[in-house]
Scaffold this motif. Structure first.
Motif, short mmCIF file in Angstrom:
data_model
loop_
_atom_site.label_atom_id
_atom_site.label_comp_id
_atom_site.label_asym_id
_atom_site.label_seq_id
_atom_site.Cartn_x
_atom_site.Cartn_y
_atom_site.Cartn_z
N ARG A 219 1.18 -4.94 -3.56
CA ARG A 219 2.16 -5.10 -4.63
C ARG A 219 3.17 -3.95 -4.64
N LEU A 220 2.70 -2.75 -4.30
CA LEU A 220 3.55 -1.56 -4.33
C LEU A 220 4.38 -1.38 -3.05
N GLY A 221 4.12 -2.18 -2.04
CA GLY A 221 4.87 -2.07 -0.79
C GLY A 221 4.39 -0.96 0.12
N VAL A 222 3.12 -0.58 -0.02
CA VAL A 222 2.57 0.48 0.82
C VAL A 222 2.39 -0.03 2.25
N ARG A 223 2.80 0.78 3.21
CA ARG A 223 2.57 0.46 4.61
C ARG A 223 1.57 1.43 5.24
N TYR A 224 1.70 2.71 4.93
CA TYR A 224 0.88 3.75 5.57
C TYR A 224 -0.24 4.19 4.63
N LEU A 225 -1.46 4.14 5.13
CA LEU A 225 -2.63 4.49 4.33
C LEU A 225 -3.50 5.47 5.12
N ARG A 226 -3.99 6.47 4.43
CA ARG A 226 -5.02 7.34 5.01
C ARG A 226 -6.31 7.17 4.22
N THR A 227 -7.40 6.96 4.94
CA THR A 227 -8.71 6.85 4.31
C THR A 227 -9.74 7.49 5.25
N GLY A 228 -11.03 7.27 4.96
CA GLY A 228 -12.04 7.92 5.78
C GLY A 228 -13.20 7.00 6.12
N LEU A 229 -13.85 7.31 7.24
CA LEU A 229 -15.15 6.75 7.58
C LEU A 229 -16.09 7.93 7.72
N SER A 230 -17.12 7.95 6.90
CA SER A 230 -18.01 9.10 6.81
C SER A 230 -19.13 9.03 7.85
N TRP A 231 -19.22 10.07 8.66
CA TRP A 231 -20.33 10.18 9.60
C TRP A 231 -21.66 10.18 8.84
N ALA A 232 -21.70 10.86 7.69
CA ALA A 232 -22.93 10.88 6.90
C ALA A 232 -23.30 9.48 6.42
N ASP A 233 -22.31 8.71 5.98
CA ASP A 233 -22.58 7.35 5.50
C ASP A 233 -23.08 6.44 6.60
N SER A 234 -22.79 6.78 7.86
CA SER A 234 -23.19 5.89 8.96
C SER A 234 -24.70 5.78 9.08
#
Length: 296
Positions: A219-234
């Protein structure tokens, strides 16, 4: 879908890397080189970003250059929060970028910048406006932290916790949306600057906000996103199912995925900020995630 991968988060911040266990970042440098090599071995072109630094410290980048780390990354990232935690003023943003450019020829991204609404939502609105004036067009990536306020029942990822006083509670008010999902005044201002400004939004394991976040970002028109994948969560039950769900939900965005957080049982100390016992294990996690989500 994945435009880049980031090696750790804020490695020069004690909330994310333990300086008592690795006071000169030798272990971090060795781990980052190993991970950078592993990623390049499975994907010849995917950009590798050195974990966004906080504070913005050219001496740290010089040290990474001396360690050989900069030969195995393609981008330097910085984080700045001058209205909340940093000992510099918001108008100094161009100078801070210049400090890093002076010690490396690599591109510089601002992978976290934000303003808390802890004191007043009007302050956040003004801070977003001024940040856009100072940074849009000056760096290839700007990622605003964050879409959501941190739920008050959760803990902020910081070693200081309540000992920080009011500084700790600012962590909970960084969102464009309040905890209940209602918009703050800054949300409309943010939409004026997309897609030039993207978002940094961390999703916790099986985060209930994921689908709603995707709807808001579109809705906001976002194209670029930064997030994470946690090694601990794996190491959690059904971790890959959650990772698959998260990455599938984000498939319409250009995503920078941050790999970080040491599993307690695989660290020198039992904490997510600890250097790993075996650096190759972190590198293999990074390579496995790249094979799964960047190569399909």
């Amino acid at each position: 879908m994945i435009e880049a991968v980031m090696l750790w988060n804020e490695p020069n911040n004690k909330s994310h890397w333990d300086p008592e266990l690795d006071p000169d970042w030798q272990l971090f440098g060795d781990m980052a080189i190993c991970a950078g090599q592993a990623i390049r071995a499975v994907h010849p072109t995917l950009p590798r970003v050195l974990g966004g630094i906080s504070p913005i410290d050219p001496a740290f980048i010089r040290k990474m250059g001396e360690r050989g780390v900069l030969d195995h990354v393609d981008v330097i990232a910085v984080h700045g929060f001058p209205l909340d935690w940093n000992l510099w003023q918001i108008h100094e943003w161009p100078a801070k970028i210049a400090e890093i450019r002076a010690v490396t020829g690599l591109p510089v991204w601002v992978s976290e910048v934000g303003v808390s609404s802890f004191g007043a939502e009007e302050v956040q609105h003004w801070g977003l406006q001024r940040t856009a004036e100072l940074l849009v067009g000056q760096v290839p990536r700007i990622q605003w932290y964050s879409l959501y306020d941190l739920p008050r029942a959760w803990e902020a990822t910081t070693r200081h916790r309540e000992a920080e006083g009011s500084s700790y509670y600012r962590h909970f008010y960084m969102g464009l949306l309040r905890e209940d999902g209602t918009p703050k005044p800054s949300l409309e201002e943010f939409a004026r600057h997309t897609p030039a400004i993207g978002l940094c939004q961390w999703f916790h394991y099986e985060d209930h906000r994921l689908d709603e976040a995707v709807a808001w970002m579109k809705r906001l028109g976002v194209r670029y996103l930064r997030t994470g994948l946690s090694w601990a969560d794996s190491f959690r039950p059904n971790a890959l199912a959650w990772f698959d769900r998260q990455m599938e939900a984000l498939c319409d965005f250009d995503v920078t995925v941050t790999f970080c957080f040491t599993p307690e049982h695989r660290g020198i100390a039992p904490h997510h900020t600890s250097p790993p016992l075996v650096k190759e294990e972190f590198a293999e996690f990074c390579a496995a995630m790249v094979r799964r989500y960047a190569l399909g």
